[in-house]
Every structure is written in C-alpha cells, then in structure tokens.
Design a protein around this motif. Sequence first.
Motif, mmCIF file in Angstrom:
data_model
loop_
_atom_site.group_PDB
_atom_site.id
_atom_site.type_symbol
_atom_site.label_atom_id
_atom_site.label_comp_id
_atom_site.label_asym_id
_atom_site.label_seq_id
_atom_site.Cartn_x
_atom_site.Cartn_y
_atom_site.Cartn_z
ATOM 1 N N MET A 10 0.828 -1.210 0.000
ATOM 2 C CA MET A 10 0.000 0.000 0.000
ATOM 3 C C MET A 10 0.859 1.256 0.000
ATOM 4 S SD MET A 10 -3.035 -0.972 2.677
ATOM 5 C CE MET A 10 -3.530 0.745 2.819
ATOM 6 N N LEU A 11 1.945 1.228 0.762
ATOM 7 C CA LEU A 11 2.849 2.382 0.798
ATOM 8 C C LEU A 11 3.427 2.670 -0.582
ATOM 9 C CD1 LEU A 11 4.823 1.681 4.100
ATOM 10 C CD2 LEU A 11 3.679 3.836 3.573
ATOM 11 N N VAL A 12 3.933 1.611 -1.231
ATOM 12 C CA VAL A 12 4.528 1.772 -2.556
ATOM 13 C C VAL A 12 3.485 2.285 -3.541
ATOM 14 C CG1 VAL A 12 5.628 0.551 -4.467
ATOM 15 C CG2 VAL A 12 6.262 -0.012 -2.103
ATOM 16 N N GLU A 13 2.304 1.682 -3.483
ATOM 17 C CA GLU A 13 1.226 2.062 -4.403
ATOM 18 C C GLU A 13 0.779 3.500 -4.172
ATOM 19 O OE1 GLU A 13 -3.340 0.611 -5.318
ATOM 20 O OE2 GLU A 13 -1.917 -0.778 -4.411
ATOM 21 N N MET A 14 0.701 3.903 -2.897
ATOM 22 C CA MET A 14 0.277 5.260 -2.583
ATOM 23 C C MET A 14 1.241 6.292 -3.154
ATOM 24 S SD MET A 14 -0.509 6.944 1.175
ATOM 25 C CE MET A 14 1.234 6.957 1.659
ATOM 26 N N ASN A 15 2.528 6.061 -2.968
ATOM 27 C CA ASN A 15 3.518 6.995 -3.518
ATOM 28 C C ASN A 15 3.422 7.082 -5.040
ATOM 29 O OD1 ASN A 15 4.722 7.961 -1.210
ATOM 30 N ND2 ASN A 15 6.790 7.448 -1.866
ATOM 31 N N LYS A 16 3.221 5.921 -5.674
ATOM 32 C CA LYS A 16 3.172 5.886 -7.133
ATOM 33 C C LYS A 16 1.916 6.586 -7.644
ATOM 34 C CE LYS A 16 3.317 2.638 -11.016
ATOM 35 N NZ LYS A 16 3.402 1.210 -11.408
ATOM 36 N N ARG A 17 0.761 6.267 -7.042
ATOM 37 C CA ARG A 17 -0.504 6.820 -7.524
ATOM 38 C C ARG A 17 -0.576 8.337 -7.324
ATOM 39 N NH1 ARG A 17 -4.663 2.704 -7.112
ATOM 40 N NH2 ARG A 17 -6.274 4.326 -7.248
ATOM 41 N N LEU A 18 0.053 8.818 -6.250
ATOM 42 C CA LEU A 18 -0.014 10.244 -5.940
ATOM 43 C C LEU A 18 1.246 10.991 -6.373
ATOM 44 C CD1 LEU A 18 -1.756 9.457 -2.669
ATOM 45 C CD2 LEU A 18 -2.618 11.249 -4.150
ATOM 46 N N GLU A 19 2.139 10.262 -7.079
ATOM 47 C CA GLU A 19 3.360 10.859 -7.623
ATOM 48 C C GLU A 19 4.144 11.605 -6.545
ATOM 49 O OE1 GLU A 19 2.492 13.160 -11.108
ATOM 50 O OE2 GLU A 19 0.975 11.740 -11.807
ATOM 51 N N THR A 21 10.304 6.382 1.374
ATOM 52 C CA THR A 21 10.973 7.422 0.597
ATOM 53 C C THR A 21 11.518 6.751 -0.653
ATOM 54 O OG1 THR A 21 11.561 8.663 2.590
ATOM 55 C CG2 THR A 21 12.773 9.184 0.584
ATOM 56 N N GLY A 22 11.107 7.219 -1.803
ATOM 57 C CA GLY A 22 11.470 6.519 -3.034
ATOM 58 C C GLY A 22 10.674 5.238 -3.142
ATOM 59 N N GLU A 23 11.375 4.101 -3.211
ATOM 60 C CA GLU A 23 10.690 2.811 -3.356
ATOM 61 C C GLU A 23 10.956 1.879 -2.181
ATOM 62 O OE1 GLU A 23 11.786 1.130 -7.075
ATOM 63 O OE2 GLU A 23 10.856 2.713 -8.285
ATOM 64 N N THR A 24 11.570 2.381 -1.114
ATOM 65 C CA THR A 24 11.949 1.519 0.001
ATOM 66 C C THR A 24 11.042 1.766 1.199
ATOM 67 O OG1 THR A 24 14.250 1.611 -0.743
ATOM 68 C CG2 THR A 24 13.844 0.790 1.489
ATOM 69 N N PRO A 25 10.098 0.842 1.493
ATOM 70 C CA PRO A 25 9.210 1.025 2.644
ATOM 71 C C PRO A 25 9.847 0.472 3.923
ATOM 72 C CG PRO A 25 8.503 -0.880 1.390
ATOM 73 C CD PRO A 25 9.707 -0.320 0.668
ATOM 74 N N SER A 26 9.490 1.059 5.051
ATOM 75 C CA SER A 26 9.894 0.529 6.354
ATOM 76 C C SER A 26 8.664 0.500 7.256
ATOM 77 C CB SER A 26 10.987 1.396 6.980
ATOM 78 O OG SER A 26 10.513 2.697 7.266
ATOM 79 N N ILE A 27 8.619 -0.511 8.117
ATOM 80 C CA ILE A 27 7.465 -0.706 8.981
ATOM 81 C C ILE A 27 7.899 -0.657 10.438
ATOM 82 C CG2 ILE A 27 5.550 -2.224 9.609
ATOM 83 C CD1 ILE A 27 5.352 -1.171 6.778
ATOM 84 N N THR A 28 7.156 0.085 11.231
ATOM 85 C CA THR A 28 7.327 0.116 12.682
ATOM 86 C C THR A 28 6.049 -0.401 13.320
ATOM 87 O OG1 THR A 28 8.800 2.037 12.549
ATOM 88 C CG2 THR A 28 7.786 1.596 14.675
ATOM 89 N N VAL A 29 6.201 -1.247 14.336
ATOM 90 C CA VAL A 29 5.054 -1.815 15.046
ATOM 91 C C VAL A 29 5.005 -1.223 16.448
ATOM 92 C CG1 VAL A 29 3.923 -3.908 15.883
ATOM 93 C CG2 VAL A 29 5.216 -3.966 13.740
ATOM 94 N N LYS A 30 3.849 -0.712 16.814
ATOM 95 C CA LYS A 30 3.657 -0.121 18.144
ATOM 96 C C LYS A 30 2.559 -0.894 18.863
ATOM 97 C CE LYS A 30 2.366 4.295 20.340
ATOM 98 N NZ LYS A 30 2.016 5.711 20.058
ATOM 99 N N VAL A 31 2.862 -1.345 20.086
ATOM 100 C CA VAL A 31 1.904 -2.117 20.870
ATOM 101 C C VAL A 31 1.791 -1.508 22.262
ATOM 102 C CG1 VAL A 31 1.265 -4.388 21.739
ATOM 103 C CG2 VAL A 31 2.566 -4.217 19.627
#
Length: 266
Positions: A87-96, A134-144
Amino acid sequence: MNQPVTQMPDVQNSVDTRRLAIDKVGIKDIKYPVRVKDRSGREQHTIANFNMYVNLPHDFKGTHMSRFVEILNEHEYEITVESFKQMLVEMNKRLEAESGHIEMIFNYFVRKTAPISGVKSLLDYEVTFIGEITGETPSITVKVVVPATSLCPCSKKISDYGAHNQRSHVTITAKTNGFLWIEDLIDLVEKEASCELYGLLKRPDEKYVTEHAYNNPKFVEDIVRDIAAKLNQDDRIAGYIVESENFESIHNHSAYAMIENDKQLK
C-alpha cells in the motif's frame, strides 16, 4: 440520450506560486475493516483507523484525496504486514509523491488462560502499524500498548503489610529487521511486569496474581530497563522506544519512564 462527457478542470494539479512544500497532506482518521493474522494461525476481523499522507512539492496546489480511499478499497479485508508495505509503494506511485506515511491503528485480541482455574478469556491490546516510504523503500514500525500490573518496591519495603500497586500501560514502538508476531512483543512486556492482566479471573486466580505481583515489585524505571535489556538481545529488533506509564493508586498523577535505542547506529 447520454450527454457527452466534458473535460472537468483538475484544480489540485494547478500550479501554486507560494513556493512552500508540504511535508504531509492526506486523510486522517478514516475507519476501515481489516483482517490480521495472529500467531495461532487464525485471522482476526477488526476495524482500523487509518491516517494516510504524502509529501506535496511546492509547485502543486493540492493532492488527490480520493486516491487514498481508492487504495483502501482495493485492499479491502486483505491488509497484512506485506500488503501494508505494498500500500505504501502504491500510494507513492498513484499520488506521484517522493515520500509517504500510513498509520493503521486497531484493537488486537489475545486469548488468555487464567493461571489457576484455567478459564479462558480475551484481552485487547492497541496496535499500530506505522509505514514510511521514501522513493521505493518502505519501512514498517510496530507499536503495541500492553496493559500490565506494577507493584511499588518502596511501598512494600516500608509498609508493615501490603503494598500499593497500579495498572500500567507499557508501549513498545519497534523497528524490525525481520518477521515478528504482535504476540512476541506482548509476551515480552508481560514477562517483565510485576504481573500480567487477564480478562477473566476466578478467586484462586485473583489470589495468585495478587501474590505474584507482591513477590515481583517493580518501579516504572525497572520495567523499561528490563524490557530494553531484552530488546537489545533480540536481533529481530533494529531499534525501539519503550515507555511505561503507571497510573498511580495513591496519587493523582502518573509515573513515567522511557528508553529509546536505535541499534543500527551502534
């Protein structure tokens, strides 16, 4: 007879002359159904709150808000950690966009067994997936956020009998190197608290948890230090923030402690 479709103006794509880039623009607090797989192999159906943002260059007047909702619609009920990255990658691409940010906040349930009677019940935890790209590299943080019991060592030491305790909210925000179950973080916190919480307890269970907390007193400082020590030893964790807020039972304020460590910088 159908009317011919006329070209409608795209105001968002018009030029802005103020030369002020926007760091985050998008939609906030939109609720959407999701499925989350738990460690037992089952899928939980829950409702998540989403915040979705991208950056906006100085020369664009606005972003296309509807596209954020379209992305959620296309991933209906199929959101996992991997699809979250997608979703992150797609969002950046769709919204340029050059950078993007998604938060998914939801209630997560763990089936727990009472320590003596064995009765089973569900306990809820607040979980947040935080995605950055940023660019094409997504990172995920988990908060509990893990509720637990803490018992005051000072109160136990100075009192002739009894000791005051409090319910604590212990929060781990973890950057991961690899796959990590939500339950792994929950287990870690509950092992380091004075005692864990349960949704349902019988009288023998209540006796057990009261005595267990009494035999395992911890300051708010002890809780964050003990958890941080375990996170430091876990190679799946690239960095973390561990916080504990103890809701005092003899004061009208909370006790608080926090440790932050980016292991990649060491």
